[in-house]
Design a protein around this motif. Structure first.
Motif, short mmCIF file in Angstrom:
data_model
loop_
_atom_site.label_atom_id
_atom_site.label_comp_id
_atom_site.label_asym_id
_atom_site.label_seq_id
_atom_site.Cartn_x
_atom_site.Cartn_y
_atom_site.Cartn_z
N TYR A 114 6.75 3.98 -6.43
CA TYR A 114 5.39 4.47 -6.64
C TYR A 114 5.22 4.91 -8.10
CZ TYR A 114 1.19 7.30 -6.23
OH TYR A 114 -0.06 7.83 -6.39
N SER A 115 4.17 4.40 -8.76
CA SER A 115 3.90 4.79 -10.15
C SER A 115 2.42 4.59 -10.44
CB SER A 115 4.74 3.94 -11.12
OG SER A 115 4.39 4.22 -12.46
N GLY A 116 1.79 5.67 -10.84
CA GLY A 116 0.40 5.57 -11.25
C GLY A 116 -0.53 5.11 -10.16
N GLY A 117 -0.24 5.52 -8.91
CA GLY A 117 -1.11 5.12 -7.81
C GLY A 117 -0.86 3.72 -7.32
N VAL A 118 0.20 3.06 -7.77
CA VAL A 118 0.50 1.69 -7.38
C VAL A 118 1.96 1.60 -6.96
CG1 VAL A 118 0.56 -0.72 -8.15
CG2 VAL A 118 -1.23 0.80 -8.98
N CYS A 119 2.20 0.83 -5.90
CA CYS A 119 3.57 0.58 -5.47
C CYS A 119 4.14 -0.60 -6.23
CB CYS A 119 3.62 0.30 -3.96
SG CYS A 119 3.34 1.78 -2.97
N LEU A 120 5.25 -0.40 -6.90
CA LEU A 120 5.88 -1.45 -7.68
C LEU A 120 7.20 -1.86 -7.04
CD1 LEU A 120 5.33 0.00 -11.27
CD2 LEU A 120 3.92 -1.67 -10.07
N SER A 121 7.66 -3.01 -7.42
CA SER A 121 8.93 -3.50 -6.91
C SER A 121 10.06 -2.57 -7.35
CB SER A 121 9.18 -4.92 -7.44
OG SER A 121 10.50 -5.33 -7.14
N PRO A 122 11.04 -2.33 -6.45
CA PRO A 122 12.14 -1.44 -6.83
C PRO A 122 12.97 -1.99 -7.98
CG PRO A 122 12.61 -2.54 -4.75
CD PRO A 122 11.18 -2.83 -5.07
N THR A 123 12.79 -3.27 -8.29
CA THR A 123 13.55 -3.83 -9.42
C THR A 123 12.90 -3.52 -10.76
OG1 THR A 123 12.32 -5.93 -9.24
CG2 THR A 123 14.38 -5.72 -7.98
N ARG A 124 11.68 -2.95 -10.74
CA ARG A 124 10.99 -2.63 -11.99
C ARG A 124 11.64 -1.42 -12.66
NH1 ARG A 124 7.96 -7.19 -12.94
NH2 ARG A 124 6.43 -7.55 -11.29
N LEU A 163 0.40 -0.03 -15.22
CA LEU A 163 -0.47 -0.95 -15.96
C LEU A 163 0.34 -2.03 -16.66
CD1 LEU A 163 -2.99 1.60 -17.56
CD2 LEU A 163 -3.39 0.09 -15.61
N HIS A 164 1.52 -1.65 -17.13
CA HIS A 164 2.38 -2.60 -17.83
C HIS A 164 2.79 -3.75 -16.91
CE1 HIS A 164 5.72 -4.16 -20.24
NE2 HIS A 164 6.51 -3.98 -19.18
N TYR A 165 3.29 -3.41 -15.71
CA TYR A 165 3.78 -4.45 -14.80
C TYR A 165 2.65 -5.24 -14.17
CZ TYR A 165 8.46 -2.56 -15.37
OH TYR A 165 9.65 -2.17 -15.90
N LEU A 166 1.55 -4.55 -13.87
CA LEU A 166 0.41 -5.28 -13.31
C LEU A 166 -0.16 -6.27 -14.32
CD1 LEU A 166 -1.46 -2.46 -11.36
CD2 LEU A 166 -0.09 -4.33 -10.42
N GLY A 191 0.80 -1.20 0.00
CA GLY A 191 0.00 0.00 0.00
C GLY A 191 0.84 1.26 0.00
N LEU A 192 0.13 2.35 -0.20
CA LEU A 192 0.84 3.63 -0.26
C LEU A 192 1.47 3.99 1.07
CD1 LEU A 192 -1.65 5.73 -2.39
CD2 LEU A 192 0.39 4.54 -3.13
N GLU A 193 0.88 3.48 2.14
CA GLU A 193 1.42 3.82 3.45
C GLU A 193 2.70 3.04 3.76
OE1 GLU A 193 -1.16 0.27 3.71
OE2 GLU A 193 -1.37 2.32 2.86
N ASP A 194 2.96 2.02 2.98
CA ASP A 194 4.17 1.23 3.23
C ASP A 194 4.88 1.02 1.90
OD1 ASP A 194 6.12 -0.34 4.29
OD2 ASP A 194 4.89 -2.16 4.39
N CYS A 195 5.47 2.06 1.38
CA CYS A 195 6.10 2.00 0.07
C CYS A 195 7.60 2.23 0.18
CB CYS A 195 5.48 3.05 -0.84
SG CYS A 195 5.63 2.67 -2.61
N SER A 196 8.16 1.85 1.36
CA SER A 196 9.58 2.12 1.57
C SER A 196 10.45 1.25 0.68
CB SER A 196 9.93 1.89 3.05
OG SER A 196 9.59 0.56 3.42
N GLU A 197 10.01 0.02 0.43
CA GLU A 197 10.81 -0.87 -0.39
C GLU A 197 10.32 -0.93 -1.83
OE1 GLU A 197 10.86 -4.68 1.33
OE2 GLU A 197 11.73 -4.03 3.25
N CYS A 198 9.30 -0.12 -2.17
CA CYS A 198 8.69 -0.17 -3.52
C CYS A 198 8.90 1.16 -4.24
CB CYS A 198 7.20 -0.49 -3.42
SG CYS A 198 6.85 -2.02 -2.52
#
Length: 747
Positions: A57-67, A88-91, A48-55
């Motif tokens: 943020y893109s387009g309202g979604v938390c993605l893996s830092p490896t993306r 949208l691409h990664y999801l 979630g947005l409240e826990d995006c320390s390891e992710c």
């Protein structure tokens, strides 16, 4: 680790998800979630947005830092595309169906560009087959293409799958007005979706209403519903650009088309609310296969743009359901039929030209001969085109309105252009023919032969004496009593009136046709629907009319009333009311006046009007006695040579024309300046008239040995071809002619 079925949780740490064992299919396993995601003990989801320390943020979604969030060409796209494409691409790669649909929506907004990132991610927005393969082959389930549509079972149900901009499914839309930018009160009528019924809706939409549509933008995928199953309808976007930069969907070759699955009604996101892109024209095209079967239909969509700041602007919108088929075989049949008739007509025109040369006394082709050939060819061409198109349109009308199931459809507006162009050519040819006929009529020579003889000598008297008595002047010679010219003037006036008469009643035919078509409502049969409506109720949808069916109805009604009027004229009017040409011939016989009409140098018509009583310039008592003698058969017949025939066709010899021209030229011996300034007849013209009258009356009485003539009857072939086999060499030929034939030639 194994999934604990009793505690319904994974014994491993909290960052795990439950999956089925693909090998045994009898147990469930716990696997660790990937970095950048959280777990509720059963499945993994982006943090979630409240826990995006390891992710990331893109387009309202938390993605893996490896993306990787850097994509080539992404910065050139519009803002929404740049913001939401990475997420949208990664999801979508993680099998998120909503995200994949969001990519499809981005592909639609990017005009289905093959180089677009979104379109490359979801290639299923395109159909793999070409337009020919998709629209002309039963590639969809057999239950669809073998569906038999009849008038009783002919309803087509269109369903729209609607998706929001983010890719979420908004539900199915089955209302007709969901396809329209503006409401149509007839859109829900039963006849709207009946197979074979053409539907056209045109309206104007205000920019404010268009903005509302753009704000609640939906991406639509059309389907056809048959027996509870949905089958996709391909979309043909007109402005779709191919790899070479050309508008491939504007090509007539269907093999070049690229068909897609989605469309929208209006949007402003791709221009960042500067312009509104809207569907200005939509056409649902259906092609029958025969015996009630249809090919997969397709939806053609054309887009236009308008400035979003133009609040007072109204834009045009058009939606239609059209039925089309391959009419190449029909067109080939029409042109072959016209060609055959033209060949037969050209053979007929050869006889016409030979006849014209013989009647004109010419041996070689001149300008007048070329004009006559042009008139003959134009007449043949126009008649052939009108006959073939009339028969073709009537056959289409009869078969189209009586078919069940659906087999035949009407030509589209583009296909009707062939009929319209052909009719235009026929009209132009007929006008040329009529113009040449009018020109020929200006060169016709007409002479009225007066058979009346003088009644004696005039006695010249001296002035009255003182007692009031008249005495004969012995010094004056006796003069011949002149013959009154008023009978000739009267017959000439009647001839002028006769020239403007028609044997039929064209105004009556036109009025009757309009009464049947417009007032009674027969014109409604021309509606583009495979069944017949004479009257449409106010609540019923009235399809547009077909030009081919309108021409067929006009042809049938005009032909019917023309035939009806012709039967009335032949069977009743000319027998019991009046026959104008026969009445004119009777008037000539009473007035002792004959009429000679020279339509060509060596050919013309003759109306014999020599009185069997020898005179006509007398009092009423004498005229009444003449009629009594005719009634009691005490005198000869009025026709030429004691026969009933009064009307003839004459083929003259060359000698006759020489005599005629000699007298005619003597009336023109005065100078042109003098003849132009004078409005009265000159002495030369009066002498020429008297000379011509004597010459023609002597010719008819056969008192000129150099100019004999014989009586003959035309053969059937000569009447059909309007051609004289026997040419006058040493004597002229008089052919007995029916008055109906002469009146037809006069028309």
């Amino acid at each position: 680790s194994l999934y604990d079925t009793e505690s319904k949780a994974c014994p491993c740490n909290g960052r795990s998800q439950v999956i089925d064992d693909d090998i045994t299919k009898k147990r469930r396993l716990c696997v660790e979630c990937p970095t950048g995601t959280d777990s509720d003990g059963l499945r993994c989801s982006p943090c979630g947005l409240e826990d995006c320390s390891e992710c990331v943020y893109s387009g309202g979604v938390c993605l893996s830092p490896t993306r990787n969030l850097i994509f080539p060409g992404l910065n050139e796209k519009f803002q929404y595309y740049r913001d939401f494409y990475p997420s949208l691409h990664y999801l979508c790669l993680d099998k998120n169906g909503t995200a994949c649909q969001g990519l499809r929506n981005l592909c639609v907004l990017d005009q289905y560009s093959r180089g677009s990132l979104a379109c490359q991610d979801v290639p299923d927005v395109y159909y793999d087959l070409t337009g020919n393969e998709l629209l002309e082959s039963p590639i969809i389930e057999e239950t669809f293409v073998t569906k038999t549509f009849t008038q009783e079972n002919g309803r087509i149900d269109i369903v729209l799958a609607a998706y929001a901009l983010n890719g979420s499914f908004s539900g199915f839309l089955s209302g007709v007005n969901d396809l329209l930018l503006c409401h149509d009160p007839f859109a829900e009528a039963v006849g709207f979706w009946l197979v074979g019924v053409t539907y056209v809706h045109e309206c104007k939409v205000n920019i404010k209403n268009l903005l509302n549509t753009a704000d609640r933008m939906l991406f639509l995928s059309p389907y056809i519903s048959i027996s509870g199953q949905l089958y996709s309808i391909p979309v043909l976007q007109s402005d779709l650009v191919g790899e070479g930069g050309s508008l491939i969907n504007m090509e007539t070759d269907r093999s070049q088309w690229s068909l897609v699955k989605y469309f929208y009604l209006a949007e402003s996101i791709s221009s960042e609310n500067t312009f509104i892109s809207y569907a200005s024209e939509m056409e649902l095209r259906i092609t029958p296969r025969g015996m009630g079967l249809i090919y997969p239909p397709f939806l053609r969509v054309s887009y236009e743009r308008v400035s979003s700041s133009a609040d007072s602007t109204n834009i045009n919108f058009r939606f239609s359901i059209l039925y089309e088929s391959d009419v190449n075989a029909q067109i080939i049949g029409i042109f072959v039929s016209i060609g055959v008739l033209i060949v037969l007509g050209l053979i007929y025109s050869v006889f016409q030209i030979i006849s014209f040369l013989n009647r004109s006394g010419r041996m070689f082709c001149e300008i007048s001969t070329c004009l006559q050939l042009l008139a003959s060819v134009c007449s043949i061409l126009s008649s052939a085109i009108l006959l073939v198109l009339a028969l073709t349109s009537v056959i289409i009308l009869l078969f189209y309105k009586s078919q069940s199931p659906l087999t035949l459809v009407l030509p589209t507006k583009d296909q009707e252009l062939i009929y319209i162009c052909s009719l235009s050519v026929a009209t132009i040819c007929k006008l040329v023919h009529v113009a040449i006929i009018l020109g020929n009529q200006c060169t016709v020579d007409i002479f009225l032969i007066d058979w009346e003889k003088s009644k004696g000598k005039l006695i010249t008297t001296n002035p009255p004496s003182a007692t009031g008595t008249l005495t004969e002047d012995p010094n004056e010679k006796l003069k011949v009593a002149p013959v009154s010219i008023w009978r000739t003037y009267f017959v000439a006036n009647e001839w002028n009136e006769l020239q403007s008469c028609r044997r039929g009643f064209p105004l009556c035919v036109l009025f009757s046709s309009l009464l049947l078509l417009e007032v009674i409502g027969i014109k409604n049969i021309a509606a583009q629907e495979p069944f017949t409506h004479v009257v449409f109720a106010a609540s019923e949808y009235e399809p547009p009319s077909s030009s081919v069916l309108r021409f067929a109805l006009a042809t049938m009604t005009y032909t019917f009333f023309s035939l009806l009027i012709w039967l009335y004229i032949v069977l009743f009017h000319e027998r019991f009311v009046e026959h104008k040409l026969k009445q004119f011939a009777d008037l000539c016989a009473i007035g002792n006046i004959s009429v000679l009409i020279l339509s060509h140098n060596k050919y013309g018509y003759y109306i014999h009007g020599k009185s069997v009583h020898g005179q006509a310039d007398t009092d009423m008592k004498a005229i009444n006695d003449f009629f009594k003698k005719e009634e009691s058969n005490q005198v000869a017949e009025r026709g030429l040579g004691d026969s009933y025939e009064q009307i003839f066709e004459i083929s003259f010899t060359t000698n006759f024309r020489k005599y005629f021209n000699t007298i005619l030229l003597s009336s023109q011996s005065e100078s042109p300046e003098q003849s132009k300034t004078s409005h009265t007849l000159s002495s030369n013209q009066i002498k020429a008239y008297l000379h011509m009258n004597t010459f023609l009356s002597s010719f008819i009485d056969q008192v000129i040995p150099e100019l004999p003539y014989v009586h003959q009857n035309k053969t059937l072939m000569e009447k059909i071809l309007d051609f004289e086999i026997h040419q006058p060499e040493d004597r002229s030929i008089l052919y007995a002619s029916k008055s109906t034939y002469v009146s037809h030639r006069a028309d």
